[in-house]
Design an enzyme around this catalytic site. Sequence first.
Site, PDB file in Angstrom:
ATOM      1  N   GLY A   1      -0.093   7.695   4.170  1.00  0.00           N
ATOM      2  CA  GLY A   1       0.363   6.634   5.080  1.00  0.00           C
ATOM      3  C   GLY A   1       1.822   6.245   4.900  1.00  0.00           C
TER       4      GLY A   1
ATOM      5  N   ASP B   1      -0.646   5.648  -7.090  1.00  0.00           N
ATOM      6  CA  ASP B   1      -1.829   5.355  -6.262  1.00  0.00           C
ATOM      7  C   ASP B   1      -3.018   5.330  -7.205  1.00  0.00           C
ATOM      8  OD1 ASP B   1      -3.817   5.351  -3.979  1.00  0.00           O
ATOM      9  OD2 ASP B   1      -1.976   5.705  -2.844  1.00  0.00           O
TER      10      ASP B   1
ATOM     11  N   ASP C   1      -4.244   1.528 -11.048  1.00  0.00           N
ATOM     12  CA  ASP C   1      -4.610   0.462 -10.111  1.00  0.00           C
ATOM     13  C   ASP C   1      -3.617  -0.681 -10.302  1.00  0.00           C
ATOM     14  OD1 ASP C   1      -5.678  -1.756  -8.880  1.00  0.00           O
ATOM     15  OD2 ASP C   1      -7.744  -1.370  -9.525  1.00  0.00           O
ATOM     16  N   VAL C   2      -2.785  -0.933  -9.279  1.00  0.00           N
ATOM     17  CA  VAL C   2      -1.738  -1.956  -9.423  1.00  0.00           C
ATOM     18  C   VAL C   2      -2.311  -3.368  -9.563  1.00  0.00           C
ATOM     19  CG1 VAL C   2       0.152  -0.750  -8.247  1.00  0.00           C
ATOM     20  CG2 VAL C   2      -1.469  -2.090  -6.891  1.00  0.00           C
TER      21      VAL C   2
ATOM     22  N   GLY D   1      -1.652  -1.623  -0.417  1.00  0.00           N
ATOM     23  CA  GLY D   1      -2.291  -2.729   0.301  1.00  0.00           C
ATOM     24  C   GLY D   1      -3.645  -2.302   0.843  1.00  0.00           C
TER      25      GLY D   1
ATOM     26  N   ASN E   1      -4.137 -13.597  12.299  1.00  0.00           N
ATOM     27  CA  ASN E   1      -4.963 -12.777  13.185  1.00  0.00           C
ATOM     28  C   ASN E   1      -6.438 -13.091  12.974  1.00  0.00           C
ATOM     29  OD1 ASN E   1      -5.328 -10.818  15.129  1.00  0.00           O
ATOM     30  ND2 ASN E   1      -5.519  -9.158  13.647  1.00  0.00           N
TER      31      ASN E   1
ATOM     32  N   TYR F   1      -6.141 -11.279   4.490  1.00  0.00           N
ATOM     33  CA  TYR F   1      -4.963 -10.409   4.650  1.00  0.00           C
ATOM     34  C   TYR F   1      -3.726 -11.256   4.990  1.00  0.00           C
ATOM     35  CZ  TYR F   1      -2.430  -6.196   6.234  1.00  0.00           C
ATOM     36  OH  TYR F   1      -1.529  -5.168   6.386  1.00  0.00           O
TER      37      TYR F   1
ATOM     38  N   LYS G   1      -0.281 -11.586   2.837  1.00  0.00           N
ATOM     39  CA  LYS G   1       0.980 -11.079   3.381  1.00  0.00           C
ATOM     40  C   LYS G   1       2.004 -12.198   3.613  1.00  0.00           C
ATOM     41  CE  LYS G   1      -0.104  -6.687   3.484  1.00  0.00           C
ATOM     42  NZ  LYS G   1       0.574  -5.730   2.592  1.00  0.00           N
TER      43      LYS G   1
ATOM     44  N   THR H   1      -1.349   4.826  11.135  1.00  0.00           N
ATOM     45  CA  THR H   1      -1.744   5.358   9.822  1.00  0.00           C
ATOM     46  C   THR H   1      -3.266   5.372   9.741  1.00  0.00           C
ATOM     47  OG1 THR H   1      -1.894   3.219   8.726  1.00  0.00           O
ATOM     48  CG2 THR H   1       0.262   4.285   8.664  1.00  0.00           C
TER      49      THR H   1
HETATM   50  P1  NAD Z   1      -3.115   3.147   3.857  1.00  0.00           P
HETATM   51  O1  NAD Z   1      -4.475   2.582   3.664  1.00  0.00           O
HETATM   52  O2  NAD Z   1      -2.970   4.376   4.702  1.00  0.00           O
HETATM   53  O3  NAD Z   1      -2.423   3.420   2.437  1.00  0.00           O
HETATM   54  C1  NAD Z   1      -2.455   2.453   1.403  1.00  0.00           C
HETATM   55  C2  NAD Z   1      -2.418   3.174   0.082  1.00  0.00           C
HETATM   56  O4  NAD Z   1      -2.506   2.187  -0.956  1.00  0.00           O
HETATM   57  C3  NAD Z   1      -3.592   4.134  -0.099  1.00  0.00           C
HETATM   58  O5  NAD Z   1      -3.141   5.402  -0.519  1.00  0.00           O
HETATM   59  C4  NAD Z   1      -4.441   3.454  -1.160  1.00  0.00           C
HETATM   60  O6  NAD Z   1      -5.175   4.361  -1.964  1.00  0.00           O
HETATM   61  C5  NAD Z   1      -3.379   2.695  -1.958  1.00  0.00           C
HETATM   62  N1  NAD Z   1      -3.974   1.623  -2.746  1.00  0.00           N
HETATM   63  C6  NAD Z   1      -4.938   0.745  -2.364  1.00  0.00           C
HETATM   64  N2  NAD Z   1      -5.261  -0.058  -3.390  1.00  0.00           N
HETATM   65  C7  NAD Z   1      -4.497   0.312  -4.447  1.00  0.00           C
HETATM   66  C8  NAD Z   1      -4.389  -0.129  -5.785  1.00  0.00           C
HETATM   67  N3  NAD Z   1      -5.147  -1.131  -6.250  1.00  0.00           N
HETATM   68  N4  NAD Z   1      -3.496   0.473  -6.603  1.00  0.00           N
HETATM   69  C9  NAD Z   1      -2.719   1.490  -6.159  1.00  0.00           C
HETATM   70  N5  NAD Z   1      -2.797   1.958  -4.888  1.00  0.00           N
HETATM   71  C10 NAD Z   1      -3.665   1.382  -4.042  1.00  0.00           C
HETATM   72  O7  NAD Z   1      -2.233   1.955   4.438  1.00  0.00           O
HETATM   73  P2  NAD Z   1      -0.859   1.977   5.246  1.00  0.00           P
HETATM   74  O8  NAD Z   1      -1.167   1.755   6.676  1.00  0.00           O
HETATM   75  O9  NAD Z   1      -0.033   3.118   4.819  1.00  0.00           O
HETATM   76  O10 NAD Z   1      -0.234   0.602   4.712  1.00  0.00           O
HETATM   77  C11 NAD Z   1       0.714   0.525   3.655  1.00  0.00           C
HETATM   78  C12 NAD Z   1       1.167  -0.909   3.501  1.00  0.00           C
HETATM   79  O11 NAD Z   1       1.693  -1.377   4.750  1.00  0.00           O
HETATM   80  C13 NAD Z   1       0.044  -1.873   3.135  1.00  0.00           C
HETATM   81  O12 NAD Z   1       0.535  -2.860   2.257  1.00  0.00           O
HETATM   82  C14 NAD Z   1      -0.332  -2.492   4.461  1.00  0.00           C
HETATM   83  O13 NAD Z   1      -0.931  -3.758   4.321  1.00  0.00           O
HETATM   84  C15 NAD Z   1       1.013  -2.568   5.147  1.00  0.00           C
HETATM   85  N6  NAD Z   1       0.935  -2.634   6.615  1.00  0.00           N
HETATM   86  C16 NAD Z   1       0.493  -1.587   7.360  1.00  0.00           C
HETATM   87  C17 NAD Z   1       0.445  -1.711   8.747  1.00  0.00           C
HETATM   88  C18 NAD Z   1      -0.001  -0.591   9.637  1.00  0.00           C
HETATM   89  O14 NAD Z   1       0.031  -0.759  10.876  1.00  0.00           O
HETATM   90  N7  NAD Z   1      -0.405   0.551   9.125  1.00  0.00           N
HETATM   91  C19 NAD Z   1       0.849  -2.889   9.358  1.00  0.00           C
HETATM   92  C20 NAD Z   1       1.284  -3.930   8.562  1.00  0.00           C
HETATM   93  C21 NAD Z   1       1.337  -3.795   7.194  1.00  0.00           C
END
Ligand code: NAD
Length: 488
Positions: free
Chosen positions: A256, A276, A304-305, A333, A388, A394, A398, A429
């Site tokens: 992502g 990750d 795990d963060v 996230g 939302n 969430y 955020k 994503t």
């Molecule tokens: P995604 O789910 O595709 O990827 C998130 C990654 O974080 C995954 O690889 C997951 O394994 C990893 N992860 C989850 N928990 C974890 C942990 N405890 N320790 C380490 N890694 C961990 O999500 P994305 O769409 O790529 O989103 C990335 C960030 O952007 C997130 O913070 C999300 O909230 C934010 N975001 C995304 C969108 C969107 O439209 N996709 C919109 C707003 C915000």
Amino acid sequence: MQDDWSLNPNVRKLLQRVPLPISLPTPLRRGQGRTAVTELVGTRAVLTHVRDALDLALAQAVQHAGAAVTIVDAAGDTTLTGRVVDAGGQLAPATADLPGGVLSAIAASGATGDRRPVTLIHRVTRPHGSDVAVNDATDALLAVGHAAASLPPNSRLLLVLGMELRGDATGALITAATQGFARSAFKELGKTGSACHVIRVEDAQAAAALATFLAGPRAAFLNGLDLLAQKSLAGDAAPTPELDGKVVLVTGAARGIGAAIAERLALEGAHVWINDIAQSQAAAADTVAQIRARGGQAEFIAADVGTLSGAQAIADAIRQGAGHVDGVIHNAGITRDRTLRKMSVAQWRQVLQVNFGAMHLVQTALAPILQPGASMVLMSSVMGISGNFGQTNYSASKSAVIELARQWACEGFARGLRANAIAPGFILTDMTAQMPVINREMAKQLTAMLQPGLPLDVADLACFLVGAQSRGVTGQVLRCDGGMAFGA
Ligand code: NAD
């Protein structure tokens, strides 16, 4: 993930003739590869005001980046305008004034039918005589608005507010009117892939670097930003991110947005540390392999963060492998969407811990190896701004992230440390692939640019924020949402 809006031009023309309420988004002009010094080649820039050092810094920055510059300022300072003209720029006829002058300058600066994007840079000025100053300034906004509405697709309107507008009531009124104008203008301009941003200036060099970025293809999906350009104690802002050899951690980067950020940073020459969870090992290995196959440097840390031991493991691995860290993208996230009635304590705490609490754990563990001048990017969301349905956990996480970025920026300012939050909107994503189709369609329609963003859009912004180009930007939240119709 594919940009599902890159329609064949013939199909697009056909659909535009169909008498149905279909709105077709304009394809965005995005950047490719490593950031070049000449990001604005193939574009034009029109400045409505060249009378002081700030105007000159803006004109020269876009000119050095390759834009063909035209000045439409009959009362411009001839010494300053002369420097821009000597470097290849041109002056609109002396009679030219807003708005006709801007439009004719745009037409004259290119051949007939020239569809090169234009960056219209309007310095919001404070005319003499304070009782009429507000009216004069707002009339000028309408004039540049008329001009902006006629620009080719993928153009930009940058409204620049100088220090002279600070400190008194008239300046504050002009500033507020400009910000309100921009908040509506970006929604109109978005449908042609164009954008409108406000830049409040404390430092001319920082403003020039910021304007060049916003004018360029790396900011294609940004719309409606209102940013402060400050002096940085880490040095002047630079024309490119300058990430060669920098050590940068990206959390949640197996896939992502995180993976896209890691790949972009590696392309800029950074040594990327990809974190990750262990379950994502296979996806992370793919991301690392792709970066290395292109000659980049990347390592994977499974942790795990959201746990103290995970955060410490990340810091230990980077200390042993690189010795220090220059930048951190706190990206990991999760979502656990439930209405309040159905939200369990576990779902609430898990989201708060991974999305927000983890940033504090990781940052604290990294503190001993953080380089002076390091930059932190914290991943928020537009849902942290607007809220939302079904996302209280969430949104809470955020929203707290935005405040955390502000606090880290204040605490670190004296040491040249920076922190900013990115608030993505609807980005294609795996996370958003889980959304119901109807919600996905609504999200596109609520976006001024009528389309979702790509992970690359967030990656380009993260790259800008972690690098030297954004040195004057700290403690701020930057939406990456194509101009959402709600929130901010
Ligand atoms: P995604 O789910 O595709 O990827 C998130 C990654 O974080 C995954 O690889 C997951 O394994 C990893 N992860 C989850 N928990 C974890 C942990 N405890 N320790 C380490 N890694 C961990 O999500 P994305 O769409 O790529 O989103 C990335 C960030 O952007 C997130 O913070 C999300 O909230 C934010 N975001 C995304 C969108 C969107 O439209 N996709 C919109 C707003 C915000």
